[in-house]
Write a protein that holds these residues in place. Structure first.
Motif, PDB file in Angstrom:
ATOM      1  N   ALA A  59       2.422  -9.146   0.714  1.00 30.33           N
ATOM      2  CA  ALA A  59       2.385 -10.565   0.333  1.00 30.33           C
ATOM      3  C   ALA A  59       2.130 -10.724  -1.156  1.00 30.33           C
ATOM      4  N   ALA A  60       1.230  -9.928  -1.703  1.00 32.50           N
ATOM      5  CA  ALA A  60       0.913 -10.026  -3.125  1.00 32.50           C
ATOM      6  C   ALA A  60       2.088  -9.595  -4.002  1.00 32.50           C
ATOM      7  N   ARG A  61       2.889  -8.659  -3.512  1.00 32.45           N
ATOM      8  CA  ARG A  61       3.997  -8.129  -4.296  1.00 32.45           C
ATOM      9  C   ARG A  61       5.303  -8.891  -4.083  1.00 32.45           C
ATOM     10  N   ALA A  62       5.353  -9.749  -3.067  1.00 35.25           N
ATOM     11  CA  ALA A  62       6.600 -10.439  -2.718  1.00 35.25           C
ATOM     12  C   ALA A  62       7.079 -11.328  -3.869  1.00 35.25           C
ATOM     13  N   PRO A  63       8.364 -11.261  -4.210  1.00 42.12           N
ATOM     14  CA  PRO A  63       8.883 -12.080  -5.310  1.00 42.12           C
ATOM     15  C   PRO A  63       9.186 -13.522  -4.919  1.00 42.12           C
ATOM     16  N   SER A  64       9.206 -13.807  -3.611  1.00 40.31           N
ATOM     17  CA  SER A  64       9.554 -15.159  -3.159  1.00 40.31           C
ATOM     18  C   SER A  64       8.400 -15.792  -2.401  1.00 40.31           C
ATOM     19  N   ALA A  65       8.401 -17.117  -2.376  1.00 40.38           N
ATOM     20  CA  ALA A  65       7.382 -17.837  -1.607  1.00 40.38           C
ATOM     21  C   ALA A  65       7.502 -17.509  -0.128  1.00 40.38           C
ATOM     22  N   ALA A  66       8.738 -17.364   0.372  1.00 37.41           N
ATOM     23  CA  ALA A  66       8.931 -17.044   1.786  1.00 37.41           C
ATOM     24  C   ALA A  66       8.280 -15.710   2.137  1.00 37.41           C
ATOM     25  N   GLY A  67       8.435 -14.717   1.250  1.00 39.22           N
ATOM     26  CA  GLY A  67       7.820 -13.420   1.485  1.00 39.22           C
ATOM     27  C   GLY A  67       6.307 -13.491   1.441  1.00 39.22           C
ATOM     28  N   ARG A  68       5.786 -14.225   0.466  1.00 40.15           N
ATOM     29  CA  ARG A  68       4.327 -14.338   0.354  1.00 40.15           C
ATOM     30  C   ARG A  68       3.742 -15.008   1.586  1.00 40.15           C
ATOM     31  N   LEU A  69       4.397 -16.050   2.072  1.00 43.11           N
ATOM     32  CA  LEU A  69       3.903 -16.744   3.261  1.00 43.11           C
ATOM     33  C   LEU A  69       4.003 -15.867   4.505  1.00 43.11           C
ATOM     34  N   GLU A  70       5.149 -15.214   4.673  1.00 41.25           N
ATOM     35  CA  GLU A  70       5.369 -14.425   5.881  1.00 41.25           C
ATOM     36  C   GLU A  70       4.391 -13.261   5.989  1.00 41.25           C
ATOM     37  N   SER A 124       8.540   1.057  -4.163  1.00 42.08           N
ATOM     38  CA  SER A 124       9.007  -0.291  -4.461  1.00 42.08           C
ATOM     39  C   SER A 124       8.655  -1.266  -3.342  1.00 42.08           C
ATOM     40  N   TYR A 125       8.658  -2.545  -3.699  1.00 40.56           N
ATOM     41  CA  TYR A 125       8.452  -3.596  -2.707  1.00 40.56           C
ATOM     42  C   TYR A 125       9.503  -3.492  -1.605  1.00 40.56           C
ATOM     43  N   ASP A 180      16.653  -7.754   4.854  1.00 43.40           N
ATOM     44  CA  ASP A 180      18.094  -7.831   4.562  1.00 43.40           C
ATOM     45  C   ASP A 180      18.354  -8.433   3.184  1.00 43.40           C
ATOM     46  N   GLN A 181      17.594  -9.465   2.827  1.00 41.18           N
ATOM     47  CA  GLN A 181      17.781 -10.078   1.512  1.00 41.18           C
ATOM     48  C   GLN A 181      17.408  -9.105   0.403  1.00 41.18           C
ATOM     49  N   ALA A 182      16.302  -8.390   0.583  1.00 47.82           N
ATOM     50  CA  ALA A 182      15.890  -7.404  -0.421  1.00 47.82           C
ATOM     51  C   ALA A 182      16.944  -6.312  -0.570  1.00 47.82           C
ATOM     52  N   ALA A 183      17.501  -5.866   0.553  1.00 45.68           N
ATOM     53  CA  ALA A 183      18.528  -4.819   0.497  1.00 45.68           C
ATOM     54  C   ALA A 183      19.797  -5.319  -0.179  1.00 45.68           C
ATOM     55  N   ALA A 184      20.154  -6.571   0.079  1.00 42.78           N
ATOM     56  CA  ALA A 184      21.367  -7.133  -0.533  1.00 42.78           C
ATOM     57  C   ALA A 184      21.251  -7.201  -2.042  1.00 42.78           C
ATOM     58  N   ASP A 185      20.044  -7.390  -2.552  1.00 43.16           N
ATOM     59  CA  ASP A 185      19.820  -7.516  -3.993  1.00 43.16           C
ATOM     60  C   ASP A 185      19.512  -6.176  -4.659  1.00 43.16           C
ATOM     61  N   ALA A 186      19.379  -5.114  -3.865  1.00 49.29           N
ATOM     62  CA  ALA A 186      18.910  -3.828  -4.393  1.00 49.29           C
ATOM     63  C   ALA A 186      20.071  -2.937  -4.825  1.00 49.29           C
ATOM     64  N   THR A 187      19.742  -1.934  -5.608  1.00 44.28           N
ATOM     65  CA  THR A 187      20.713  -0.918  -5.998  1.00 44.28           C
ATOM     66  C   THR A 187      20.971   0.020  -4.814  1.00 44.28           C
TER      67      THR A 187
END
Length: 220
Positions: A59-70, A124-125, A180-187
Motif C-alpha cells: 500500500a505504501a509503495r503503490a503508485p495509484s490511489a486504487a492500489g493504496r486503498l486495496e 520492484s512494486y 494486470d495493470q502493473a504488468a501492462a505498464d512494465a518492461t
C-alpha cells in the motif's frame, strides 16, 4: 491474454496438484484429522501476521490511489482474519492463546513469509504485488472448488464458506486487476520477474498445505 490469464494457464498443473491434495480432499470430506487442521490454523495465524505487513508495504509503495486503498484494506482484513482465528477456529480445535504464542513458524511458513518480505524489501512494486496475488487467487479457486463437493455437516464448513464467499472473489478480482495493470505498464524484464514471483508464491501455497498435512516441524 492478459498477464494474469497467461501465468494462471501456465500453472494449471500446479493448480490441479493443489486442488487434489489430500489436505483439501479430506477437508472437503470432513475427514481431515483435527491435528492437521490445528497445525494449519496455527501456522496460518503466523503467516497472516506477516502477510498483513507485506500488504501494508505494498500500500505504501503503490503508485495509484486504487492500489493504496486495496492493499491497505487487505492488510486490515488480514489482521481481522487473524483475530477471527483466535476467537473461532482456535476455540473449536482446542488451540489456546499460549499454544499459539509459543508456536514457531515451520520451514514452509517461514520460507513463504520470508520470500514475500524479500520482495517487499528488495524488489520492484510490480514483483511484490505479483507475489501477493496467489494467496488471494489460489484460495478463491480452492473455496469455489471445495464448496460444491463438501460434505454436510462438515467441521470445516466455516473455513470453506470464508474462501468461497463472493466478497473474497471480488477482492481477488480487484488485486488481479492491479497486477494486470502493473504488468501492462512494465518492461518485458519486469513482467518476467513478476511471473517468477507469482510462480514461486503459488508453489509455496502447495507447500503450506502439504506441510500442514504432514504436520511438519523443523528436521533438526
Amino acid at each position: 491474454m492478459s498477464f494474469c490469464e497467461t501465468i494462471w494457464a501456465e500453472l494449471a498443473p500446479l493448480r490441479r496438484a493443489i486442488l487434489s491434495h489430500p489436505f483439501l480432499d479430506e477437508l472437503a470430506e470432513g475427514t481431515l484429522p483435527p491435528e492437521s487442521f490445528r497445525h494449519y490454523i496455527v501456522q496460518d495465524s503466523l503467516y497472516l501476521a506477516e502477510y498483513a505487513r507485506v500488504l501494508a508495504i505494498a500500500a505504501a509503495r503503490a503508485p495509484s490511489a486504487a492500489g493504496r486503498l486495496e492493499f491497505s484494506d487487505g492488510a486490515k482484513v488480514a489482521v481481522q482474519v487473524e483475530e477471527a482465528l483466535h476467537q473461532a477456529f482456535f476455540a473449536q480445535f482446542g488451540v489456546t492463546p499460549g499454544m499459539a504464542e509459543q508456536s514457531e513458524a515451520t520451514p514452509a511458513c517461514l520460507g513463504y513469509t520470508g520470500y514475500l518480505a524479500s520482495l517487499a524489501a528488495t524488489r520492484s512494486y510490480e514483483e511484490l504485488i505479483a507475489g501477493i496475488l496467489p494467496c488471494f487467487w489460489v484460495y478463491w479457486e480452492v473455496g469455489c472448488d471445495i464448496k460444491p463437493r463438501a460434505a454436510s455437516p462438515n467441521p470445516y464448513a466455516a473455513w470453506i464458506e470464508t474462501y468461497a464467499a463472493p466478497s473474497f472473489g471480488e477482492a481477488t478480482q480487484r488485486v488481479r486487476a492491479l497486477v494486470d495493470q502493473a504488468a501492462a505498464d512494465a518492461t518485458p524484464a519486469i513482467r518476467a520477474a513478476m511471473a517468477t514471483a507469482f510462480r514461486n508464491a503459488a508453489r509455496y501455497e502447495w507447500m503450506f498445505w502439504d506441510s500442514a498435512y504432514r504436520r511438519e516441524t523443523w528436521p533438526i
